[in-house]
Design a protein around this motif. Structure first.
Motif, PDB file in Angstrom:
ATOM      1  N   LEU A   1      -9.203  -4.319   7.410  1.00  0.00           N
ATOM      2  CA  LEU A   1      -7.889  -4.017   7.695  1.00  0.00           C
ATOM      3  C   LEU A   1      -7.119  -3.307   6.803  1.00  0.00           C
ATOM      4  O   LEU A   1      -6.510  -2.190   6.782  1.00  0.00           O
ATOM      5  CB  LEU A   1      -7.008  -5.184   7.972  1.00  0.00           C
ATOM      6  CG  LEU A   1      -7.272  -5.963   9.268  1.00  0.00           C
ATOM      7  CD1 LEU A   1      -6.804  -7.523   9.207  1.00  0.00           C
ATOM      8  CD2 LEU A   1      -6.608  -5.174  10.496  1.00  0.00           C
ATOM      9  N   ALA A   2      -7.339  -3.757   5.320  1.00  0.00           N
ATOM     10  CA  ALA A   2      -6.404  -3.014   4.345  1.00  0.00           C
ATOM     11  C   ALA A   2      -6.939  -1.517   4.197  1.00  0.00           C
ATOM     12  O   ALA A   2      -6.088  -0.391   4.156  1.00  0.00           O
ATOM     13  CB  ALA A   2      -6.641  -3.670   3.088  1.00  0.00           C
ATOM     14  N   GLY A   3      -8.174  -1.322   4.485  1.00  0.00           N
ATOM     15  CA  GLY A   3      -8.931  -0.035   4.333  1.00  0.00           C
ATOM     16  C   GLY A   3      -8.531   0.927   5.630  1.00  0.00           C
ATOM     17  O   GLY A   3      -8.787   2.218   5.473  1.00  0.00           O
ATOM     18  N   SER A   4      -8.098   0.382   6.704  1.00  0.00           N
ATOM     19  CA  SER A   4      -7.992   1.169   7.880  1.00  0.00           C
ATOM     20  C   SER A   4      -6.725   1.822   7.884  1.00  0.00           C
ATOM     21  O   SER A   4      -5.840   1.456   7.291  1.00  0.00           O
ATOM     22  CB  SER A   4      -8.214   0.465   9.192  1.00  0.00           C
ATOM     23  OG  SER A   4      -6.916  -0.540   9.238  1.00  0.00           O
TER      24      SER A   4
ATOM     25  N   ILE B   1       0.990  -1.200  -0.080  1.00  0.00           N
ATOM     26  CA  ILE B   1       0.029  -0.140   0.062  1.00  0.00           C
ATOM     27  C   ILE B   1       0.845   1.247  -0.163  1.00  0.00           C
ATOM     28  O   ILE B   1       0.582   2.131  -0.821  1.00  0.00           O
ATOM     29  CB  ILE B   1      -0.962   0.035   1.005  1.00  0.00           C
ATOM     30  CG1 ILE B   1      -2.350  -0.978   0.823  1.00  0.00           C
ATOM     31  CG2 ILE B   1      -1.499   1.330   1.359  1.00  0.00           C
ATOM     32  CD1 ILE B   1      -3.032  -1.245   2.051  1.00  0.00           C
TER      33      ILE B   1
ATOM     34  N   TYR C   1      -1.623   4.676   6.262  1.00  0.00           N
ATOM     35  CA  TYR C   1      -2.612   4.068   5.569  1.00  0.00           C
ATOM     36  C   TYR C   1      -2.284   2.564   5.182  1.00  0.00           C
ATOM     37  O   TYR C   1      -3.017   1.928   4.918  1.00  0.00           O
ATOM     38  CB  TYR C   1      -2.890   4.627   4.161  1.00  0.00           C
ATOM     39  CG  TYR C   1      -4.024   5.876   4.444  1.00  0.00           C
ATOM     40  CD1 TYR C   1      -3.461   7.248   5.162  1.00  0.00           C
ATOM     41  CD2 TYR C   1      -5.341   5.697   4.486  1.00  0.00           C
ATOM     42  CE1 TYR C   1      -4.495   8.166   5.442  1.00  0.00           C
ATOM     43  CE2 TYR C   1      -6.377   6.599   4.899  1.00  0.00           C
ATOM     44  CZ  TYR C   1      -5.759   7.898   5.297  1.00  0.00           C
ATOM     45  OH  TYR C   1      -6.645   8.910   5.590  1.00  0.00           O
ATOM     46  N   GLY C   2      -0.939   2.254   5.125  1.00  0.00           N
ATOM     47  CA  GLY C   2      -0.552   0.970   4.917  1.00  0.00           C
ATOM     48  C   GLY C   2      -0.777   0.158   6.368  1.00  0.00           C
ATOM     49  O   GLY C   2      -1.079  -0.925   6.125  1.00  0.00           O
ATOM     50  N   SER C   3      -0.687   0.846   7.455  1.00  0.00           N
ATOM     51  CA  SER C   3      -0.759   0.164   8.650  1.00  0.00           C
ATOM     52  C   SER C   3      -2.152  -0.012   8.877  1.00  0.00           C
ATOM     53  O   SER C   3      -2.915   0.473   8.148  1.00  0.00           O
ATOM     54  CB  SER C   3       0.121   0.877   9.768  1.00  0.00           C
ATOM     55  OG  SER C   3      -0.134   0.256  10.834  1.00  0.00           O
ATOM     56  N   VAL C   4      -2.302  -0.462  10.045  1.00  0.00           N
ATOM     57  CA  VAL C   4      -4.004  -0.730  10.370  1.00  0.00           C
ATOM     58  C   VAL C   4      -4.528  -0.236  11.875  1.00  0.00           C
ATOM     59  O   VAL C   4      -3.659   0.143  12.725  1.00  0.00           O
ATOM     60  CB  VAL C   4      -4.080  -2.411  10.176  1.00  0.00           C
ATOM     61  CG1 VAL C   4      -3.855  -2.999   9.018  1.00  0.00           C
ATOM     62  CG2 VAL C   4      -3.004  -2.993  11.437  1.00  0.00           C
TER      63      VAL C   4
HETATM   64 NA    NA Z   1      -4.377  -0.031   5.991  1.00  0.00          NA
END
Ligand code: NA
Ligand SMILES: Nc1ncnc2c1ncn2[C@@H]1O[C@H](COP(=O)(O)O)[C@@H](O)[C@H]1O
Ligand SMILES: Nc1ncnc2c1ncn2[C@@H]1O[C@H](COP(=O)(O)O)[C@@H](O)[C@H]1O
Ligand SMILES: Nc1ncnc2c1ncn2[C@@H]1O[C@H](COP(=O)(O)O)[C@@H](O)[C@H]1O
Ligand code: NA
Ligand code: NA
Lengths: 326, 95, 95, 95, 326, 326
Positions: free
Chosen positions: A272-275, A80, A106-109
């Motif tokens: 998760l990816a979106g968070s 991401i 944005y890559g992290s969650v």
């Molecule tokens: Na994320």
């Protein structure tokens, strides 16, 4: 319409409504304040509980079932920032440090978004792979590391691991309390299995959903206090704060579907990816990229993406997962 | 003897304490605080977003080099305030 | 530069901070404390009944007017202590 | 007027406050802190093992006898630091 | 004898006994201390839980059932200071500010006394209108506003809303955390209904009575520390601290009976009317009537009326409600 | 082999594993930190819960059943420092103050070790006398008093009760929060009986085992931070830290068997005798024997004996109790 029902049922959950109450408390400048110790305690509780439950689930499912989707999740988290960074640089015209910082967030969650999603699935009786919290655990750090490297100018060859800020930050990202509690509790859960769960269920499971509601009240206040910064971050970041979760979340759902997760599991990977991280990433990024303006990344993660996900994002990713499975 | 007081972002605490050691102090006192400044309000409910106040009693020369290093290494980038005052200590040999 | 320290009833914190803004300071630091004084013991277990310590670094002239206003507006009615001391700050232009 | 600051083991708080009364102070302010010194790190997570900072505004003569008694009665045996500085107070008759 | 049994069963409840233990801890100068964060946390928990449960009950009962008794409760709260003030001025010879301050405390309500009363009713299997916490919510502020106005000299025409202390205080009284949590959680509960309750029951209901017991341990310590002030407040206030709850409580029970509440509901309205605020009112009054001596109002509310109510008052109002209904 | 199974089942309990996680967090210098308020809250909760449950059990069993084993327990606690002191002086070559201090720690008891033992018994379905927490309550103070007297030079006739440090310390030992909460909650439990338990079970029983797990996470961190001091305390104290619990614990089991306790009850008395205090004793000893080096007693109690007991000691004493009963 199905999506509307899903959104409605999500919006009328105690968790989301307590979040709204928190925003109202902040905006109306009420004197309601959570003591710091309560915030830490709730964090410790939620991470430990979710980790432990995940571990028990891994014990049941076997590590052979878990490793592939976990690896996929981790890879997604690492990728991401690689696309978000150029996008923030080129389209958003952010500085190198700011673009790296936002990409790391944005890559992290966000653990709380994940937990809210599990509650949503539980409330609509949608089964999911309980070991999904393993994805949460492995997605936190990689993106932070990559985002920090990008923000330090890795593309221009300027990054070095010997910078003291970078060392502190990466240590925290990998050995930070979030990861430690999650992975630690997960290992404990997978060692104890069902027997262990029976003994601590009254603490880690019975009150869990209510504790989340209380926590979201605090999160609402924290996000609400940031609302005033929305005008400082510019239109591009507002847009990014909504587009990014939709894009990343969809990618997560698709990936989840593809590696064989159930509708519930794919939803969770999407969530998760979106968070966007609002605790681990900000602390690590602040220490290692001090020249980045935290107002940008925190406001986007906390005041835009977080509310978007817990209200609209979760049911959206769920509908997408259902659609893919149909 | 000098008392140096530093108010900064809580996540900096370990870094500042490391710096204290490097300039040659052998003790410090710290506690969580909240406040406001150029970087806006910093409330105390999330420790990662709160402030810490660090106090250290040192010899004047060390105070000088401590303030210099804070200035050159941390002040530009972080929310931070630092000041120095005169104190008379018990057991001055201790510091 | 002056460091003004105010110890007062915790419920006064917002009022004192408002007063700080009015006399022209642009930052402050605060934290919960307990203590004792003429108005008896003030223990820390209920924040509404506890104390807060507020510290602010200001120019001498502002310190003067701050102390004056505290004296005339709040001292008669509230449990409170305030004092001023000399400090040398980094980045004096900031205050 | 003098401000005496004492940083010591939290379990000593009651004893120090008793001593303050004995030397003739009529108020004090205290709060939990953590820190490090000759006796090692003292982190704040168990109050019995943490530190407390006690501050008291007193007349110079009382400050003197307070520091003397701390020196003779408590300094040898306990983790502790104490220092004194000059302050200008509002309502000096109060102290 | 029925009343004796009721008192006995109340006195032997964990909640009351933990209160007594707290008083003992304070009086014996034990080193037991609750951290501030625990006190705030318990307060937040109790208010949120009681509000949420009340909201779910309103959802079941319908707002049409609730509004009339709620209005009656609110009116009663507003009237109490109007009679208490002249009585404190004339008979007690208190200053204008002190009389207004004390009147504000006794017109307002104590949430913990209310919660202890619901526990008492539960323990003797006496049903009550669960939406009664709505009365608690609407009775907190009006008396504070009226008491402050009286204490500022409103009868002598001296009151003005532009005084900064008054503004701060009234804002807090109306938008303060107590009211915000209660009303907020109540709205959330009424939006979520039974479905929402099912998900958070393990947190807001299961441990509730035990949490109250813990809270009363702390309350006992706070009240116990005030016992030394009893001699400072004078005989009149001692008498007032016992007479006022009996009078106000009886008025509350009668009013409750009259607007059609059940025995349990009338008991609760009596308890609310008879109780005196020891958190919201003190803070608001301190800010707006600093010339009032807080020792008077706090000692009366906390060291006389509160212990009286949770030991004798609650079963007394219950017996009266039974008697009226017979 | 039975003992191995017992150890294994104990080691794989959430409580022990969370302790290990805490040690790891400390050793790896993770940024995980429990707020002080959480530590106090957990302590208050655990002591109150265990006291209350014990009181309810006393109410069931009758005081006539309890007093004899309680007296035996108390005597054992008072005797331990009397033999430990000369042993520490002669064999360990400790100063008078240090020997008294260490003796006080090992004669007194660790509530958490006791609670971990009750959880162990519960997890293997071994019944025990629930009123055993009465032993915990009466064993805390006597050893502290005797240890302090020895450390002050009582054998050389130098001890005096008028020393201010001694007065403070003995007051705290007798009226300290640990004893107050335990005995207070026990009296409350014995007054309320089963009826009272029914109302607070959701708080004092349901989450209890999980709360202990969380507490042991913190204990692990505290013990882990002390590991570095192990090399400072010398080989003799390392040995003492393991020998003492085995000896004292065996004495406790034998005594328990002898006064007629069940296997479970004798195990618990053994655990109490074998445990070393790490909160009440350190505070009291620090105040009254400031010339003793706290590193010795605390490191032994916290970093050697405590981990030994919760891993190996508990199943060991259990096996011994079983063996005696066979
Ligand atoms: Na994320
Ligand atoms: N004038 C001041 N007096 C005391 N503390 C201050 C002052 N200005 C700033 N601070 C503290 O230093 C922190 C960082 O300040 P700043 O870098 O100006 O945002 C603030 O959050 C306050 O806690
Ligand atoms: N001499 C003193 N030194 C330090 N702090 C004090 C002193 N006197 C009072 N205080 C603090 O100021 C608060 C209010 O004081 P008072 O108005 O005297 O009750 C007390 O609760 C203490 O926290
Ligand atoms: N140089 C110093 N400056 C500020 N605080 C100190 C200093 N040295 C020690 N302290 C504080 O005093 C406590 C006891 O110090 P010590 O007796 O040296 O272990 C420490 O835990 C610190 O909180
Ligand atoms: Na009332
Ligand atoms: Na023992």
């Amino acid at each position: 319409m199905d999506f509307v029902t899903a959104i409605q049922s999500n919006l009328l959950s105690p968790a989301v409504l307590f979040f709204v109450l928190g925003v109202f408390a902040a905006v109306s400048k009420s004197d309601l304040k959570f003591p710091e110790a309560l915030y830490s305690t709730l964090t410790i509780y939620l991470l430990t509980a979710i980790g432990f439950k995940g571990g028990v689930a891994i014990n049941e499912a076997g590590i052979s079932t878990v490793w592939l989707p976990a690896l996929a999740a981790m890879t997604l988290g690492a990728i991401i920032p690689l696309w978000a960074y150029p996008c923030l640089r080129k389209l958003g015209r952010f500085s190198i440090a700011d673009a790296g910082a936002i990409a790391a967030h944005y890559g992290s969650v966000s653990a709380v978004t994940f937990i809210a999603a599990t509650n949503f699935l539980k409330s609509i009786d949608q089964p999911y792979e309980s070991y999904a919290s393993a994805f949460l655990a492995v997605m936190e750090s990689p993106a932070i590391i990559i985002g920090v490297m990008l923000g330090k100018g890795a593309l221009g060859g300027k990054f070095s691991f010997s910078d003291p800020g970078v060392r502190h930050a990466l240590r925290d990202a990998v050995l930070g309390k979030g990861v430690l509690l999650l992975i630690g509790a997960m290992i404990i859960g997978s060692l104890c299995g069902k027997r262990g769960m029976a003994s601590v269920e009254g603490f880690f499971v019975t009150p869990f959903q209510g504790v989340l509601a209380l926590f979201l009240l605090e999160m609402g206040m924290v996000a609400g206090r940031r609302l005033g910064d929305l005008k400082k971050v510019g239109f591009f970041l507002l847009l990014f704060g909504i587009t990014a979760p939709v894009l990343h979340g969809s990618a997560g759902v698709i990936l989840g579907h593809w590696v064989g997760l159930s509708i519930g599991g794919a939803t969770l990977l999407g969530v998760l990816a979106g968070s966007a991280s609002y605790i681990a990433a900000p602390a690590a990024v602040r220490l290692s990229l001090p020249e980045a303006n935290p107002t940008y990344s925190l406001t986007a993660a906390l005041a835009i993406t977080f509310p978007f996900n817990i209200t609209v994002g979760i049911p959206l990713f769920f509908e997408l997962a259902k659609y893919l499975n149909a | 003897m000098k008392l140096v007081t530093i108010v900064c972002e809580a996540i900096l605490e370990d870094r500042v304490v490391e710096l204290l050691r490097e300039v040659g102090t052998n003790g410090h006192t710290a506690f969580p605080v909240h406040g406001s400044g150029n970087q806006g309000n910093r409330s105390a409910d999330i420790s990662e977003m709160a402030n810490v106040q660090i106090q250290v009693v040192v010899k004047p020369a060390i105070a000088e080099s401590l303030l210099n290093r804070l200035q050159s290494e941390l002040f530009a980038a972080f929310a931070m305030v630092a000041y120095e005052s005169d104190v008379r200590v018990l057991r001055p040999d201790k510091f």
